[in-house]
Enzyme design. Structure first.
Site, PDB file in Angstrom:
ATOM      1  N   ASP A  54       0.833  -1.204   0.000  1.00 18.50           N
ATOM      2  CA  ASP A  54       0.000   0.000   0.000  1.00 18.50           C
ATOM      3  C   ASP A  54       0.871   1.260   0.000  1.00 18.50           C
ATOM      4  O   ASP A  54       1.995   1.229   0.519  1.00 18.50           O
ATOM      5  CB  ASP A  54      -0.902   0.031   1.242  1.00 18.50           C
ATOM      6  CG  ASP A  54      -1.999  -1.023   1.197  1.00 18.50           C
ATOM      7  OD1 ASP A  54      -2.337  -1.463   0.081  1.00 18.50           O
ATOM      8  OD2 ASP A  54      -2.511  -1.397   2.266  1.00 18.50           O
ATOM      9  N   TYR A  82       6.803  -8.516   8.414  1.00 17.87           N
ATOM     10  CA  TYR A  82       6.476  -7.088   8.528  1.00 17.87           C
ATOM     11  C   TYR A  82       6.805  -6.591   9.928  1.00 17.87           C
ATOM     12  O   TYR A  82       6.708  -7.346  10.908  1.00 17.87           O
ATOM     13  CB  TYR A  82       4.985  -6.848   8.298  1.00 17.87           C
ATOM     14  CG  TYR A  82       4.467  -7.200   6.931  1.00 17.87           C
ATOM     15  CD1 TYR A  82       4.409  -6.251   5.917  1.00 17.87           C
ATOM     16  CD2 TYR A  82       4.016  -8.486   6.636  1.00 17.87           C
ATOM     17  CE1 TYR A  82       3.911  -6.576   4.651  1.00 17.87           C
ATOM     18  CE2 TYR A  82       3.526  -8.824   5.386  1.00 17.87           C
ATOM     19  CZ  TYR A  82       3.471  -7.857   4.404  1.00 17.87           C
ATOM     20  OH  TYR A  82       2.986  -8.185   3.158  1.00 17.87           O
ATOM     21  N   ARG A 188      -3.519  -4.945   8.086  1.00 15.49           N
ATOM     22  CA  ARG A 188      -4.565  -4.015   8.540  1.00 15.49           C
ATOM     23  C   ARG A 188      -5.692  -4.765   9.246  1.00 15.49           C
ATOM     24  O   ARG A 188      -6.226  -4.300  10.259  1.00 15.49           O
ATOM     25  CB  ARG A 188      -5.150  -3.247   7.346  1.00 15.49           C
ATOM     26  CG  ARG A 188      -4.246  -2.180   6.793  1.00 15.49           C
ATOM     27  CD  ARG A 188      -4.952  -1.422   5.684  1.00 15.49           C
ATOM     28  NE  ARG A 188      -5.030  -2.170   4.435  1.00 15.49           N
ATOM     29  CZ  ARG A 188      -6.008  -2.024   3.533  1.00 15.49           C
ATOM     30  NH1 ARG A 188      -7.007  -1.184   3.766  1.00 15.49           N
ATOM     31  NH2 ARG A 188      -5.990  -2.697   2.416  1.00 15.49           N
TER      32      ARG A 188
END
Length: 237
Positions: A54, A82, A188
């Site tokens: 993103d 991540y 997310r």
């Protein structure tokens, strides 16, 4: 200076890019495509990335060019790592900072013990619902298009694997984390779902992809720097 030849790029290269904040993955690919075509006067050139990031995320983007574009499906399936920040006490419709906070919640009840116990729900094979603000398609239309039109749409859950979900720093309302997960995992959604499970709401406020399989962001290059090294001059983004 990048000494690779036209034949090197046509035969195939795996290019590791550290995507800057605010860039789309498409922009990063286009930057490299422009630089390579400019350098070697190529009219056509095959190039693509192995997994979107993103615009609000930074970090490792694998870009394949030439004959190596056929490696993209294999690379997309690799395990990913991540790091980032989850902000508790508030939710957003997009589950990140793309949209404004819509609700706030208390966080005073959250302890390390509660957090560690709650995290166990998110380890292993889990059922996850992708965010409505995502590029997934339903009936030929991207989900974020429905979301921007204010339309409700049913999004099915899917099974993903999270092998590691650790909190590296807890300074409420912020949690620093490291996650290792399978293809198709939405960080997310993990941030949103963790907030729900803690009874405090939550959203993703920072994200960086650090690894894809054996590839590490430590050896990746900024797309502008790649272009400068290839062309031997300063370029603009």
């Amino acid at each position: 200076m990048d000494s690779r030849s036209k034949e090197d790029f046509l035969d195939g290269q795996i290019l590791l890019i550290d995507k800057p904040l605010g860039w789309s993955s498409f922009q990063a690919v286009n930057k490299l495509k422009w630089a390579i075509r400019s350098k070697f006067k190529l009219k056509k050139f095959k190039i693509g990335h192995a997994g979107t990031l993103d615009p609000l995320a930074t970090g490792l983007l694998i870009i394949c060019c030439g004959k190596f574009t056929k490696k993209i499906p294999e690379l997309q399936g690799q395990v990913k790592e991540y790091t980032g920040t989850i902000t508790l006490g508030a939710t957003t419709p997009s589950y990140d900072l793309e949209t404004e906070v819509d609700q706030t919640y208390p966080t005073e009840h959250i302890t390390k013990a509660l957090l560690n116990e709650t995290l166990l729900q998110f380890i292993g094979d889990i059922e996850q619902r992708p965010p409505v603000f995502s590029a997934l398609k339903k009936d030929g239309k991207r989900l974020y298009e429905y979301a921007r039109e204010g339309k409700d749409v049913e999004i099915k859950t899917r099974t993903v694997n999270v092998s590691t979900f650790e909190i590296t720093e807890m300074k409420l309302p912020e949690l620093k984390f490291r996650i290792v997960c399978s293809k198709g995992t939405y960080i997310r959604s993990l941030a949103h779902d963790l907030g729900q499970a803690l009874g405090s709401g939550g959203h993703l406020s920072e994200l960086r992809r650090t690894k894809i399989g054996e590839y590490n962001v430590n050896t990746a290059t900024d797309p502008n720097v790649f272009a400068e090294n290839l062309l031997g001059k300063t370029t603009k983004s």
